[in-house]
Design an enzyme around this catalytic site. Sequence first.
Site, PDB file in Angstrom:
ATOM      1  N   HIS A 197       4.988  44.186  28.435  1.00 55.02           N
ATOM      2  CA  HIS A 197       5.185  42.942  27.815  1.00 55.02           C
ATOM      3  C   HIS A 197       4.858  42.726  26.369  1.00 55.02           C
ATOM      4  O   HIS A 197       4.240  43.788  25.898  1.00 55.02           O
ATOM      5  CB  HIS A 197       4.243  42.045  28.500  1.00 55.02           C
ATOM      6  CG  HIS A 197       2.793  42.323  28.596  1.00 55.02           C
ATOM      7  ND1 HIS A 197       2.207  43.378  29.288  1.00 55.02           N
ATOM      8  CD2 HIS A 197       1.970  41.771  27.755  1.00 55.02           C
ATOM      9  CE1 HIS A 197       1.128  43.562  28.996  1.00 55.02           C
ATOM     10  NE2 HIS A 197       0.704  42.707  27.976  1.00 55.02           N
ATOM     11  N   ASP A 220       0.798  32.337  27.442  1.00 53.97           N
ATOM     12  CA  ASP A 220      -0.414  33.166  27.915  1.00 53.97           C
ATOM     13  C   ASP A 220      -1.538  32.273  28.429  1.00 53.97           C
ATOM     14  O   ASP A 220      -1.829  31.074  27.648  1.00 53.97           O
ATOM     15  CB  ASP A 220      -0.889  34.146  26.813  1.00 53.97           C
ATOM     16  CG  ASP A 220      -1.920  35.137  27.276  1.00 53.97           C
ATOM     17  OD1 ASP A 220      -2.872  35.040  27.790  1.00 53.97           O
ATOM     18  OD2 ASP A 220      -1.613  36.232  26.979  1.00 53.97           O
ATOM     19  N   CYS A 222       1.946  43.649  41.143  1.00 53.89           N
ATOM     20  CA  CYS A 222       1.991  43.312  39.885  1.00 53.89           C
ATOM     21  C   CYS A 222       2.213  41.729  39.423  1.00 53.89           C
ATOM     22  O   CYS A 222       3.030  41.056  39.981  1.00 53.89           O
ATOM     23  CB  CYS A 222       3.247  43.899  39.087  1.00 53.89           C
ATOM     24  SG  CYS A 222       3.486  43.537  37.588  1.00 53.89           S
ATOM     25  N   CYS A 227       5.339  40.754  38.139  1.00 56.41           N
ATOM     26  CA  CYS A 227       6.439  40.557  38.896  1.00 56.41           C
ATOM     27  C   CYS A 227       6.345  39.135  39.851  1.00 56.41           C
ATOM     28  O   CYS A 227       7.441  38.641  40.138  1.00 56.41           O
ATOM     29  CB  CYS A 227       6.466  41.730  39.914  1.00 56.41           C
ATOM     30  SG  CYS A 227       7.083  43.203  38.711  1.00 56.41           S
ATOM     31  N   HIS A 236       3.593  40.302  23.132  1.00 54.84           N
ATOM     32  CA  HIS A 236       3.022  39.005  22.629  1.00 54.84           C
ATOM     33  C   HIS A 236       3.623  38.695  21.604  1.00 54.84           C
ATOM     34  O   HIS A 236       3.717  39.331  20.561  1.00 54.84           O
ATOM     35  CB  HIS A 236       1.479  39.350  22.370  1.00 54.84           C
ATOM     36  CG  HIS A 236       0.750  40.021  23.318  1.00 54.84           C
ATOM     37  ND1 HIS A 236      -0.119  39.370  24.259  1.00 54.84           N
ATOM     38  CD2 HIS A 236       0.703  41.265  24.063  1.00 54.84           C
ATOM     39  CE1 HIS A 236      -0.740  39.925  25.213  1.00 54.84           C
ATOM     40  NE2 HIS A 236       0.000  41.426  25.012  1.00 54.84           N
TER      41      HIS A 236
END
Length: 116
Positions: free
Chosen positions: A102, A32, A6, A9, A104
Amino acid sequence: MFKDDCIFCKIIKGEIPSTKVYEDEDILAFKDINPVAPVHVLVIPKEHIKDTNEIVEENIKYIDHIFKNIGKIAKAAGVYESGYRLICNCGEDAGQQVKHLHFHIIGGKVLGPKVL
């Protein structure tokens, strides 16, 4: 618990660099790398949770903590006053590209009323 394959991770563990906006013991917020607006921050739990379908009693504390800190993260990102969009995609049809829950935070310009 982390997953070896991941990317998020790996970011949490420091194996992949990120531009941090906020971090504490339970969550990490970072810019991002492919922003869709002037401000585009990802907020992730430090526990690997695949998506919203995997939220259960044992991990709900991470989601609670994220929402308690969204305003603080938006303030650190500079969009608290002007406004921002909060998005969470769940699954491939929704556009979830990384299989780690997650959120945004998107802002820094007028986004308009449409989601897309």
